[in-house]
Write a protein that holds these residues in place. Structure first.
Motif, PDB file in Angstrom:
ATOM      1  N   GLY A  56       0.783  -1.246   0.000  1.00 36.07           N
ATOM      2  CA  GLY A  56       0.000   0.000   0.000  1.00 36.07           C
ATOM      3  C   GLY A  56       0.804   1.279   0.000  1.00 36.07           C
ATOM      4  N   ASP A  57       0.115   2.360   0.330  1.00 36.02           N
ATOM      5  CA  ASP A  57       0.718   3.703   0.335  1.00 36.02           C
ATOM      6  C   ASP A  57       1.738   3.867   1.469  1.00 36.02           C
ATOM      7  OD1 ASP A  57      -0.760   4.480  -1.840  1.00 36.02           O
ATOM      8  OD2 ASP A  57      -2.278   5.569  -0.697  1.00 36.02           O
ATOM      9  N   VAL A  58       2.829   4.566   1.164  1.00 40.46           N
ATOM     10  CA  VAL A  58       3.889   4.824   2.147  1.00 40.46           C
ATOM     11  C   VAL A  58       4.122   6.332   2.203  1.00 40.46           C
ATOM     12  CG1 VAL A  58       6.326   4.466   2.700  1.00 40.46           C
ATOM     13  CG2 VAL A  58       4.980   2.583   1.717  1.00 40.46           C
ATOM     14  N   SER A  59       3.768   6.947   3.330  1.00 35.98           N
ATOM     15  CA  SER A  59       3.940   8.398   3.463  1.00 35.98           C
ATOM     16  C   SER A  59       5.389   8.741   3.786  1.00 35.98           C
ATOM     17  CB  SER A  59       3.044   8.950   4.576  1.00 35.98           C
ATOM     18  OG  SER A  59       1.702   8.974   4.163  1.00 35.98           O
ATOM     19  N   ALA A  60       5.956   9.654   2.993  1.00 34.53           N
ATOM     20  CA  ALA A  60       7.343  10.096   3.178  1.00 34.53           C
ATOM     21  C   ALA A  60       7.330  11.617   3.310  1.00 34.53           C
ATOM     22  CB  ALA A  60       8.183   9.664   1.975  1.00 34.53           C
ATOM     23  N   GLU A  61       7.903  12.108   4.398  1.00 43.35           N
ATOM     24  CA  GLU A  61       7.744  13.532   4.744  1.00 43.35           C
ATOM     25  C   GLU A  61       8.868  14.413   4.203  1.00 43.35           C
ATOM     26  OE1 GLU A  61       6.315  13.911   8.664  1.00 43.35           O
ATOM     27  OE2 GLU A  61       6.646  16.075   8.797  1.00 43.35           O
ATOM     28  N   VAL A  62       8.482  15.572   3.663  1.00 43.67           N
ATOM     29  CA  VAL A  62       9.492  16.553   3.238  1.00 43.67           C
ATOM     30  C   VAL A  62      10.064  17.225   4.493  1.00 43.67           C
ATOM     31  CG1 VAL A  62       8.349  17.010   1.005  1.00 43.67           C
ATOM     32  CG2 VAL A  62       7.861  18.478   2.980  1.00 43.67           C
ATOM     33  N   ILE A  63      11.299  17.720   4.356  1.00 36.76           N
ATOM     34  CA  ILE A  63      11.952  18.408   5.476  1.00 36.76           C
ATOM     35  C   ILE A  63      11.911  19.921   5.240  1.00 36.76           C
ATOM     36  CG2 ILE A  63      14.129  18.596   6.797  1.00 36.76           C
ATOM     37  CD1 ILE A  63      12.717  15.813   6.820  1.00 36.76           C
ATOM     38  N   ALA A  64      11.853  20.305   3.976  1.00 39.25           N
ATOM     39  CA  ALA A  64      11.826  21.736   3.628  1.00 39.25           C
ATOM     40  C   ALA A  64      10.575  22.398   4.190  1.00 39.25           C
ATOM     41  CB  ALA A  64      11.846  21.893   2.107  1.00 39.25           C
ATOM     42  N   THR A  65      10.684  23.681   4.490  1.00 36.63           N
ATOM     43  CA  THR A  65       9.511  24.418   4.984  1.00 36.63           C
ATOM     44  C   THR A  65       9.144  25.559   4.037  1.00 36.63           C
ATOM     45  OG1 THR A  65      10.992  25.724   6.379  1.00 36.63           O
ATOM     46  CG2 THR A  65       9.868  23.871   7.439  1.00 36.63           C
ATOM     47  N   ASP A  66       9.834  25.652   2.898  1.00 34.79           N
ATOM     48  CA  ASP A  66       9.478  26.661   1.893  1.00 34.79           C
ATOM     49  C   ASP A  66       8.935  25.941   0.660  1.00 34.79           C
ATOM     50  OD1 ASP A  66      12.273  25.716   1.479  1.00 34.79           O
ATOM     51  OD2 ASP A  66      12.036  26.876  -0.377  1.00 34.79           O
ATOM     52  N   MET A  70       9.900  22.272  -0.827  1.00 41.39           N
ATOM     53  CA  MET A  70       8.928  21.171  -0.701  1.00 41.39           C
ATOM     54  C   MET A  70       8.670  20.522  -2.063  1.00 41.39           C
ATOM     55  SD  MET A  70       5.980  22.466   1.872  1.00 41.39           S
ATOM     56  CE  MET A  70       6.360  23.320   3.370  1.00 41.39           C
ATOM     57  N   ILE A  71       8.580  21.360  -3.103  1.00 40.87           N
ATOM     58  CA  ILE A  71       8.327  20.814  -4.447  1.00 40.87           C
ATOM     59  C   ILE A  71       9.509  19.952  -4.874  1.00 40.87           C
ATOM     60  CG2 ILE A  71       7.919  21.390  -6.898  1.00 40.87           C
ATOM     61  CD1 ILE A  71       5.582  22.076  -4.917  1.00 40.87           C
ATOM     62  N   GLN A  72      10.714  20.471  -4.653  1.00 42.95           N
ATOM     63  CA  GLN A  72      11.910  19.718  -5.062  1.00 42.95           C
ATOM     64  C   GLN A  72      12.007  18.393  -4.303  1.00 42.95           C
ATOM     65  OE1 GLN A  72      15.828  21.335  -4.016  1.00 42.95           O
ATOM     66  NE2 GLN A  72      16.402  19.201  -4.375  1.00 42.95           N
ATOM     67  N   GLN A  73      11.850  18.441  -2.988  1.00 39.69           N
ATOM     68  CA  GLN A  73      11.954  17.210  -2.182  1.00 39.69           C
ATOM     69  C   GLN A  73      10.787  16.256  -2.479  1.00 39.69           C
ATOM     70  OE1 GLN A  73      12.341  18.186   1.992  1.00 39.69           O
ATOM     71  NE2 GLN A  73      14.288  19.235   1.679  1.00 39.69           N
ATOM     72  N   GLY A  74       9.602  16.829  -2.657  1.00 39.59           N
ATOM     73  CA  GLY A  74       8.426  15.997  -2.939  1.00 39.59           C
ATOM     74  C   GLY A  74       8.587  15.263  -4.256  1.00 39.59           C
ATOM     75  N   GLU A  75       9.123  15.958  -5.260  1.00 39.87           N
ATOM     76  CA  GLU A  75       9.290  15.303  -6.566  1.00 39.87           C
ATOM     77  C   GLU A  75      10.344  14.198  -6.477  1.00 39.87           C
ATOM     78  OE1 GLU A  75       9.592  18.621  -9.319  1.00 39.87           O
ATOM     79  OE2 GLU A  75       7.441  18.399  -9.764  1.00 39.87           O
ATOM     80  N   GLU A  76      11.383  14.461  -5.684  1.00 37.41           N
ATOM     81  CA  GLU A  76      12.411  13.438  -5.501  1.00 37.41           C
ATOM     82  C   GLU A  76      11.820  12.204  -4.801  1.00 37.41           C
ATOM     83  OE1 GLU A  76      17.000  13.209  -3.777  1.00 37.41           O
ATOM     84  OE2 GLU A  76      15.772  14.965  -3.335  1.00 37.41           O
ATOM     85  N   LEU A  77      10.996  12.445  -3.799  1.00 35.85           N
ATOM     86  CA  LEU A  77      10.363  11.338  -3.074  1.00 35.85           C
ATOM     87  C   LEU A  77       9.399  10.574  -3.986  1.00 35.85           C
ATOM     88  CD1 LEU A  77       9.627  13.125   0.349  1.00 35.85           C
ATOM     89  CD2 LEU A  77      11.195  11.198   0.002  1.00 35.85           C
ATOM     90  N   ALA A  78       8.595  11.311  -4.742  1.00 36.15           N
ATOM     91  CA  ALA A  78       7.602  10.660  -5.612  1.00 36.15           C
ATOM     92  C   ALA A  78       8.289   9.798  -6.675  1.00 36.15           C
ATOM     93  CB  ALA A  78       6.723  11.713  -6.271  1.00 36.15           C
ATOM     94  N   ALA A  79       9.472  10.234  -7.119  1.00 41.16           N
ATOM     95  CA  ALA A  79      10.192   9.485  -8.159  1.00 41.16           C
ATOM     96  C   ALA A  79      10.787   8.178  -7.616  1.00 41.16           C
ATOM     97  CB  ALA A  79      11.305  10.347  -8.742  1.00 41.16           C
ATOM     98  N   LEU A  80      10.892   8.091  -6.288  1.00 40.76           N
ATOM     99  CA  LEU A  80      11.490   6.902  -5.667  1.00 40.76           C
ATOM    100  C   LEU A  80      10.706   5.638  -5.947  1.00 40.76           C
ATOM    101  CD1 LEU A  80      12.446   7.518  -1.928  1.00 40.76           C
ATOM    102  CD2 LEU A  80      13.968   6.895  -3.822  1.00 40.76           C
TER     103      LEU A  80
END
Ligand code: E4P
Length: 217
Positions: A56-66, A70-80
């Motif tokens: 199932g779904d696995v939530s992975a949290e961004v560390i950035a607060t801007d 967040m977009i950069q880290q989120g896209e990196e996580l989503a590509a994983l």
């Protein structure tokens, strides 16, 4: 109600998965640190290991607060991995990032929700999951379950598709009460899931059945 496990511990995840009732995993930076997983590369690698363990779904949290971070880290996580859900904090830039990922069809989990107003904003931004922190509200003598009720009412009033992900669940009564109130998902430690199994009458009843079977054989 979907069952997620709230941990980065691979043994606990495997045990819950083996029970056959696990629908996903949530993590956060504190849970990663608790397992001794530090440094960006190790953390990303750990997310992959978690995705390999569950369906199932696995939530992975961004560390950035801007927003840009967040977009950069989120896209990196989503590509994983296709199972990754981007976990974003309930701050203005988190809401903007949520809208960005929702518009792109990438799943999101708005975290650190403590009020109905925050939950409403998260739903309007198109969050897939919205995580009210039950236990942490209870910790400060505020009824966490009341927030679940408020969210259910608001989401049903307008047909919001966001799923209520009851988080910071600490015990089996939290799980049962969330189910009564119509929470879509709950996430808690392994003990909050395995604790549901236990009843002394089940144990004594089974022992009696086995004893009586032996008498006739
Ligand atoms: C939610 O996704 C969080 O990881 C978590 O449920 C927080 O729980 P805690 O309040 O027990 O730390």
């Amino acid at each position: 109600m979907k069952f997620f496990i709230d941990t980065a511990n691979l043994n606990d995840i495997a045990e819950a998965e083996a029970l056959g009732v696990l629908d996903g995993v949530t993590t956060n930076p504190s849970l990663m640190a608790k397992e001794g997983i530090t440094g960006a590369a190790n953390i990303l690698n750990h997310y992959k290991k978690i995705c390999d363990l569950v369906a199932g779904d696995v939530s992975a949290e961004v560390i950035a607060t801007d927003y840009a971070g967040m977009i950069q880290q989120g896209e990196e996580l989503a590509a994983l991995h296709s199972q990754i859900v981007i976990k974003l904090p309930m701050i203005a830039d988190g809401v903007k990032a949520c809208k960005y990922f929702s518009d792109k069809g990438i799943k999101t989990n708005m975290t650190l929700i403590f009020s109905a107003g925050q939950a409403l904003l998260a739903a309007k931004a198109g969050a897939t999951y919205v995580s009210p922190f039950l236990g942490r509200l209870d910790d400060i003598s505020t009824d966490g379950l009341n927030l679940i009720s408020e969210m259910r009412l608001i989401y049903d009033n307008y047909g919001f598709k966001s799923q209520i992900l009851a988080a910071s669940v600490r015990n089996t009564m939290h799980v049962i009460n969330c189910a009564k109130l119509g929470s879509d998902v709950m996430t808690g430690p392994l003990s909050s899931i395995t604790g549901l199994l236990k009843h002394p009458l089940t144990d004594s009843g089974l022992a009696q059945f086995l004893e009586d079977y032996k008498k006739g054989n």
